[in-house]
Design an enzyme around this catalytic site. Structure first.
Site, short mmCIF file in Angstrom:
data_model
loop_
_atom_site.label_atom_id
_atom_site.label_comp_id
_atom_site.label_asym_id
_atom_site.label_seq_id
_atom_site.Cartn_x
_atom_site.Cartn_y
_atom_site.Cartn_z
N ARG A 174 0.83 -1.21 0.00
CA ARG A 174 0.00 0.00 0.00
C ARG A 174 0.87 1.26 0.00
O ARG A 174 0.42 2.34 -0.35
CB ARG A 174 -0.92 -0.03 1.23
CG ARG A 174 -2.08 0.89 1.15
CD ARG A 174 -3.17 0.52 2.13
NE ARG A 174 -2.88 1.03 3.47
CZ ARG A 174 -3.75 0.94 4.48
NH1 ARG A 174 -4.93 0.36 4.30
NH2 ARG A 174 -3.45 1.40 5.66
N LYS A 189 11.31 0.44 6.52
CA LYS A 189 11.60 -0.25 7.78
C LYS A 189 10.36 -1.00 8.23
O LYS A 189 9.40 -0.43 8.72
CB LYS A 189 12.03 0.74 8.87
CG LYS A 189 12.79 0.00 9.95
CD LYS A 189 12.48 0.36 11.36
CE LYS A 189 11.12 0.13 11.88
NZ LYS A 189 10.75 -1.30 12.11
N PRO A 190 10.39 -2.33 8.07
CA PRO A 190 9.22 -3.14 8.48
C PRO A 190 9.19 -3.32 10.00
O PRO A 190 10.17 -3.03 10.69
CB PRO A 190 9.49 -4.50 7.81
CG PRO A 190 10.68 -4.30 6.92
CD PRO A 190 11.44 -3.13 7.45
N ALA A 191 8.07 -3.85 10.50
CA ALA A 191 7.96 -4.13 11.93
C ALA A 191 8.91 -5.26 12.32
O ALA A 191 9.09 -6.21 11.55
CB ALA A 191 6.53 -4.52 12.27
N SER A 244 1.05 2.74 15.56
CA SER A 244 0.32 3.30 16.70
C SER A 244 0.34 4.83 16.65
O SER A 244 1.26 5.45 16.10
CB SER A 244 0.96 2.81 17.99
OG SER A 244 2.30 3.26 18.05
N GLU A 265 -1.16 6.66 9.09
CA GLU A 265 -2.29 5.75 9.28
C GLU A 265 -2.15 5.18 10.68
O GLU A 265 -1.31 4.31 10.92
CB GLU A 265 -2.24 4.62 8.24
CG GLU A 265 -2.42 5.08 6.81
CD GLU A 265 -3.82 5.57 6.48
OE1 GLU A 265 -4.73 5.39 7.33
OE2 GLU A 265 -4.00 6.14 5.40
N CYS A 299 -6.64 -2.17 12.51
CA CYS A 299 -6.93 -0.80 12.93
C CYS A 299 -8.39 -0.46 12.69
O CYS A 299 -8.95 0.41 13.35
CB CYS A 299 -6.03 0.17 12.19
SG CYS A 299 -6.09 -0.09 10.42
N GLU A 396 -7.70 0.83 22.20
CA GLU A 396 -7.81 -0.04 21.02
C GLU A 396 -7.55 -1.47 21.50
O GLU A 396 -6.46 -1.77 22.00
CB GLU A 396 -6.75 0.40 20.01
CG GLU A 396 -6.93 -0.16 18.64
CD GLU A 396 -5.88 0.37 17.66
OE1 GLU A 396 -4.82 0.86 18.09
OE2 GLU A 396 -6.13 0.27 16.46
N SER A 456 -12.02 -2.05 3.82
CA SER A 456 -10.74 -1.97 3.10
C SER A 456 -10.89 -2.40 1.65
O SER A 456 -11.44 -3.46 1.37
CB SER A 456 -9.71 -2.90 3.77
OG SER A 456 -9.60 -2.58 5.12
P1 NAD Z 1 3.89 0.46 16.49
O1 NAD Z 1 3.62 1.91 16.38
O2 NAD Z 1 4.46 -0.07 17.74
O3 NAD Z 1 4.91 0.01 15.35
C1 NAD Z 1 4.70 0.37 14.00
C2 NAD Z 1 6.04 0.56 13.34
O4 NAD Z 1 6.72 1.66 13.96
C3 NAD Z 1 6.96 -0.65 13.47
O5 NAD Z 1 7.67 -0.81 12.27
C4 NAD Z 1 7.91 -0.22 14.57
O6 NAD Z 1 9.17 -0.83 14.51
C5 NAD Z 1 8.03 1.27 14.27
N1 NAD Z 1 8.55 2.06 15.37
C6 NAD Z 1 8.39 1.85 16.70
N2 NAD Z 1 9.06 2.80 17.40
C7 NAD Z 1 9.64 3.62 16.49
C8 NAD Z 1 10.47 4.78 16.60
N3 NAD Z 1 10.85 5.27 17.77
N4 NAD Z 1 10.89 5.37 15.46
C9 NAD Z 1 10.52 4.88 14.27
N5 NAD Z 1 9.75 3.78 14.10
C10 NAD Z 1 9.31 3.16 15.21
O7 NAD Z 1 2.54 -0.25 16.09
P2 NAD Z 1 2.28 -1.81 15.97
O8 NAD Z 1 2.06 -2.37 17.31
O9 NAD Z 1 3.30 -2.45 15.11
O10 NAD Z 1 0.94 -1.81 15.10
C11 NAD Z 1 -0.28 -1.68 15.69
C12 NAD Z 1 -0.83 -0.28 15.49
O11 NAD Z 1 -0.87 0.03 14.10
C13 NAD Z 1 -2.25 -0.17 15.96
O12 NAD Z 1 -2.43 1.01 16.68
C14 NAD Z 1 -3.06 -0.12 14.67
O13 NAD Z 1 -4.28 0.53 14.79
C15 NAD Z 1 -2.13 0.59 13.77
N6 NAD Z 1 -2.47 0.32 12.38
C16 NAD Z 1 -3.06 1.32 11.66
C17 NAD Z 1 -3.43 1.09 10.36
C18 NAD Z 1 -4.07 2.20 9.57
O14 NAD Z 1 -4.06 2.11 8.36
N7 NAD Z 1 -4.61 3.24 10.19
C19 NAD Z 1 -3.19 -0.15 9.76
C20 NAD Z 1 -2.61 -1.15 10.51
C21 NAD Z 1 -2.24 -0.89 11.83
#
Ligand code: NAD
Length: 496
Positions: A174, A189-191, A244, A265, A299, A396, A456
């Site tokens: 996406r 940078k993936p999760a 998040s 997002e 989400c 959430e 979606s």
């Molecule tokens: P997260 O914010 O913990 O992590 C998301 C990404 O951010 C990961 O790749 C993580 O490594 C990175 N990240 C974490 N700390 C960072 C930092 N200090 N600097 C840069 N990058 C950093 O979220 P998560 O637990 O992986 O995902 C769940 C969240 O994602 C939920 O809140 C969900 O609602 C949201 N989400 C939103 C959508 C949307 O389209 N609105 C879609 C999917 C998930």
């Protein structure tokens, strides 16, 4: 997360090897300091692979590669970019079972849902392959008739893309789809929970003909160490983040320092409203989708079920009966409906929310606990009589739990549904078309499901209002997030 200097080993999943290195300038490499970090299967708690653990030096190398590739990539013919994306779409579909295997192994969702994610993810590549050759502009005459205004679109420049673990493939395509279509280069940078899926995707993008340096992927156990240097570089011109709200805000603050374009997002807290006149069986079907797709780790997941008091008990009983029938198991087991949550923290968080509501007087109709098995599973749960001061209302859930709250009138339900800092998705079930649009227009969200639990779609503009984010992904507007306008002022020869 533990990091080691053990050598990485490419795991064989679905019959194919998945790369475990960093992809920088078209080359797969180890991290500069040789470190690796483990990837875990949430259904078993076992380590699946050791992945190259990128740090600041790798981040700088990826940034340099993306910056070098930018002008050449921006100058490629739109049709060339389009055809690379189209080939990647074909490869994703061809390798659907392989990619679904990678997704289920590291993320946990049932295999059939992983297969659906592959199709959904591939559709973004096909959609943006079509958009690449439709990038437009504008031509007008100034109000006084003296000049032409000619507007062109240009790629915004090197992009930082950061994705979450819950849809590890689709959240990648996406963002990569529109960035590549627009002529931008990428630092991805993936999760850290789901790096393998993105690496498998990156390999496919290479195979589809994406030139070196256009897509660079740096996995890391320390996100800040990689993303912060990109954000502060001044070279990266765009951040597109899904995750998040907390991390989104942090990145927005960083983006302010170099005035980067920002697409966010973020989290959701979707209300699911069932009116007195709703078809209850359809509403239960919709609830199953809106709540249980991806184990509730979406989400867009319905977070609060507001059901008219006259039908609340019937709705809750029918929903509980459906939820109780669901098979909770390893995503590869035949007939699995519900896989594990992503990690032990997610499991503990869901249990904490349930305990809080029960402590305040809610009743458990089904579930309410984790099964006594290895892995991070949680039983599908329906709670009734959930008080409006429970933590469900402001948190959430990201798990398979449906809190049902009765309401008496429409103004009241709109007020409590909108009483949230978030505004991503909302769902309304009613058989009255006027009521449907009236309530939908009053909901403070970016997406409304009317008599459906699924919003979606790659052809639709996905995104939220309030603290759920900025910008839209997909649809006609999706590519604009990666474009910048330039206007030419051109005097007219026969000006008045
Ligand atoms: P997260 O914010 O913990 O992590 C998301 C990404 O951010 C990961 O790749 C993580 O490594 C990175 N990240 C974490 N700390 C960072 C930092 N200090 N600097 C840069 N990058 C950093 O979220 P998560 O637990 O992986 O995902 C769940 C969240 O994602 C939920 O809140 C969900 O609602 C949201 N989400 C939103 C959508 C949307 O389209 N609105 C879609 C999917 C998930």
């Amino acid at each position: 997360m533990t990091t080691t200097t053990s050598a990485r080993v490419d795991p064989i999943l679905g019959g194919l090897a998945v790369p475990t290195g960093l992809l920088i300038d078209g080359t797969w490499r180890d991290a500069a300091d040789g470190k690796t970090f483990p990837v875990t299967n949430p259904a078993t708690g076992e380590t699946i692979a050791l992945i190259a653990d990128g740090g600041p030096e790798d981040a700088h190398a990826a940034l340099a590669a993306a910056a070098r590739a930018q002008s050449t990539w921006a100058a490629t013919a739109p049709r060339e970019r389009s055809e690379i994306l189209r080939r990647a779409y074909d490869l994703l579909i061809e390798r659907g079972d392989f990619l679904a295997t990678v997704v289920t192994t590291e993320m946990g969702k049932p295999f059939d849902q992983a297969q659906s994610e592959v199709v959904y993810a591939a559709e973004f590549l096909r959609w943006f392959s079509e958009e690449a050759v439709r990038i437009g502009g504008d031509h007008t005459i100034t109000g006084n008739g003296a000049d032409r205004i000619i507007v062109t679109s240009e790629p915004v420049g090197p992009c930082v893309l950061v994705t979450p673990w819950n849809f590890p493939l689709a959240m990648g395509t996406r963002k990569i789809g529109p960035a590549v279509a627009a002529g931008c280069t990428v630092m991805m940078k993936p999760a850290e929970q789901t790096p393998l899926t993105m690496l498998a995707l990156a390999q496919i993008m290479q195979e589809a003909g994406l030139p070196d340096g256009v897509l660079n992927v740096v996995n890391t156990s320390d996100p800040g160490a990689v993303v912060t240097p990109w954000m502060s570089s001044g070279t990266a011109r765009k951040i597109s983040f899904t995750g998040s709200t907390e991390v989104g805000k942090l990145l927005l603050r960083q983006a302010a320092d170099t005035v980067m374009h920002s697409s966010m997002e973020l989290g959701g807290n979707a209300p699911f409203i069932v009116c007195a006149d709703a078809d209850i069986d359809k509403a239960v079907d919709g609830a199953m989708t809106a709540k249980m797709r991806n184990m509730g780790e979406a989400c867009t997941a319905a977070n609060r079920f507001y059901v008219h008091r006259s039908v609340a008990a019937t709705f809750a009983e029918r929903l509980a009966a459906r939820m109780a029938e669901m098979k909770v198991s390893n995503g590869f087991d035949e007939g699995t409906d519900v896989g594990p949550l992503i990690d032990p923290d997610a499991q503990a968080k869901v249990q904490g929310l349930v305990d809080d509501a029960v402590g305040r007087g809610a009743t458990v109709l089904t579930g309410g606990t984790a099964p006594d098995t290895p892995g991070y599973f949680y039983l599908p749960t329906v709670l009734t009589d959930v008080p409006t001061d429970s933590r469900f209302m402001t948190t959430e859930i990201f798990g398979p739990v449906a809190p049902v709250i009765p309401f008496d009138d429409e103004d009241e339900v709109i007020r409590i549904a909108n009483n949230s800092d978030w505004g991503l998705a909302g769902y309304i079930f009613t058989q009255d078309i006027d009521r449907a649009f009236d309530l939908g227009e009053r909901l403070e969200v970016g997406m409304v499901g009317l008599n459906t639990g699924l919003v979606s779609n790659p052809a639709a503009p996905f995104g939220g209002v309030k603290q759920s984010g900025l910008g839209r992904e997909g649809g006609k507007v999706g590519i604009e997030e990666f474009l910048e306008y330039k206007y030419f002022a051109v005097p007219r020869r026969r000006a008045v």
